[in-house]
Design an enzyme around this catalytic site. Sequence first.
Site, PDB file in Angstrom:
ATOM      1  N   LYS A 165      53.128  42.004  93.651  1.00  0.00           N
ATOM      2  CA  LYS A 165      51.698  42.237  93.838  1.00  0.00           C
ATOM      3  C   LYS A 165      51.018  40.977  94.375  1.00  0.00           C
ATOM      4  CE  LYS A 165      52.713  46.150  92.115  1.00  0.00           C
ATOM      5  NZ  LYS A 165      52.966  47.290  93.010  1.00  0.00           N
ATOM      6  N   ASP A 193      52.681  44.232  97.830  1.00  0.00           N
ATOM      7  CA  ASP A 193      51.732  45.308  97.569  1.00  0.00           C
ATOM      8  C   ASP A 193      50.392  44.692  97.188  1.00  0.00           C
ATOM      9  OD1 ASP A 193      50.379  47.555  96.791  1.00  0.00           O
ATOM     10  OD2 ASP A 193      51.818  48.201  95.270  1.00  0.00           O
ATOM     11  N   GLU A 218      52.260  46.928 101.426  1.00  0.00           N
ATOM     12  CA  GLU A 218      51.794  48.210 100.898  1.00  0.00           C
ATOM     13  C   GLU A 218      50.301  48.134 100.592  1.00  0.00           C
ATOM     14  OE1 GLU A 218      54.436  50.629  98.418  1.00  0.00           O
ATOM     15  OE2 GLU A 218      52.911  50.531  96.865  1.00  0.00           O
ATOM     16  N   ASP A 241      49.845  53.832  99.870  1.00  0.00           N
ATOM     17  CA  ASP A 241      50.065  54.291  98.495  1.00  0.00           C
ATOM     18  C   ASP A 241      48.777  54.935  97.986  1.00  0.00           C
ATOM     19  OD1 ASP A 241      50.550  54.571  95.806  1.00  0.00           O
ATOM     20  OD2 ASP A 241      51.288  52.543  95.475  1.00  0.00           O
ATOM     21  N   LYS A 265      53.152  59.222  94.941  1.00  0.00           N
ATOM     22  CA  LYS A 265      53.078  59.220  93.482  1.00  0.00           C
ATOM     23  C   LYS A 265      52.763  60.643  93.029  1.00  0.00           C
ATOM     24  CE  LYS A 265      52.685  54.441  92.423  1.00  0.00           C
ATOM     25  NZ  LYS A 265      51.874  53.434  93.141  1.00  0.00           N
TER      26      LYS A 265
HETATM   27 MG    MG Z   1      51.550  50.385  95.377  1.00  0.00          MG
END
Ligand code: MG
Length: 368
Positions: A165, A193, A218, A241, A265
Amino acid sequence: MRITHITVWQINLPLHKPYYLSGGRLRFDELDSTIVRIDTDVGIHGWGEGCPWGVTYLPAFGKGIRAGLAELAPMLIGKDPRQLDAINRTLDLALPGHPYVKAALDIACWDILGKAASLPVCDLLGAREPDPIPIASSVSTGSPEEMLDEVQRFRDMGYRVHSCKVGADIHLDIKRIRHLVENELDGETIFYDANRAWLPREAISVMNAVADITSWFEQPCETLDEIAQVRRQTSHPIAIDEGLHTYADLVRIQSDGIAELVNIKINRVGGLTKARRMRDFCLATGITMLIMDTGGTVLSDTAVAQFAQAIPASACLGVWSCQDMVTVDPAPGQGARTVNGCFTAPDLPGLGVDMEIDRLGDPVAVYA
Ligand code: MG
């Protein structure tokens, strides 16, 4: 076959350690999960779970799922749970939008269909691909050294794919990425991400500063429009995402050339039925997938494993295991478990997880 009643539980899932997303923009130490069991008049039941990743990650929260279930569950009493498209039309007519509210119901119906057909859900989805599916770690934002330590902790569990992240201070982000790239092992994949945290100018600055790396970024920015702007001024592959909620989003991502990858997801898009439509579009148009859920127990993880097992490995780069990040396990020994950093879908009818009811506490609602 008819649905006779639907039982709902709420469980808290404490995390092993507090989670920091995008430089402290979001911190939490517990997830709020909703478990659904659908019972039928032939004695078959199915399980589903809905668990947002905290309350600030997406427009989704645990109390919202349970409030939505109060609207939706009564609409399914008397319906045939094996007719997934009809079930989804009923849900969408009863409550437009709110896909995350519907996912647990849809997943539970797939579990029932698999048990009725004596087939695992991956078989119902059209394939059991031969290889275990690599699990991507989720490495929260920290100093470059802290993030590499966390990557190492996942390496020790066998993980070879890491979602690191970024998205805070852009100068520190560049240092984070450089440090992780320099310490990347052969055969390992690290991607970055930002969880929507960058403004377009920030994404462009960071991505161009590391233009030589071959990985992807991402969800660099909040909206598809912003990411399209970043796309025009950078060279890396991009994954979407949080910006993918509906089939129409996916069509736009492809037709406007916004991204080469998507992270589907299952809860965010509304369940396995809607995820399946997206999978088929991605396979038809050359979009690479990651398959995850927004959170949850082994039940959510196993739904992910069943879905990903039906996608060729070349088109599905990884899944995510939430169970490795939480301290509660309502189905010990069952379902998809981390083995050498990978999941394999259980070869059992339906999802392959039967929750232990005495570990769930008292139901919060029963619809009959
Ligand atoms: Mg993500």
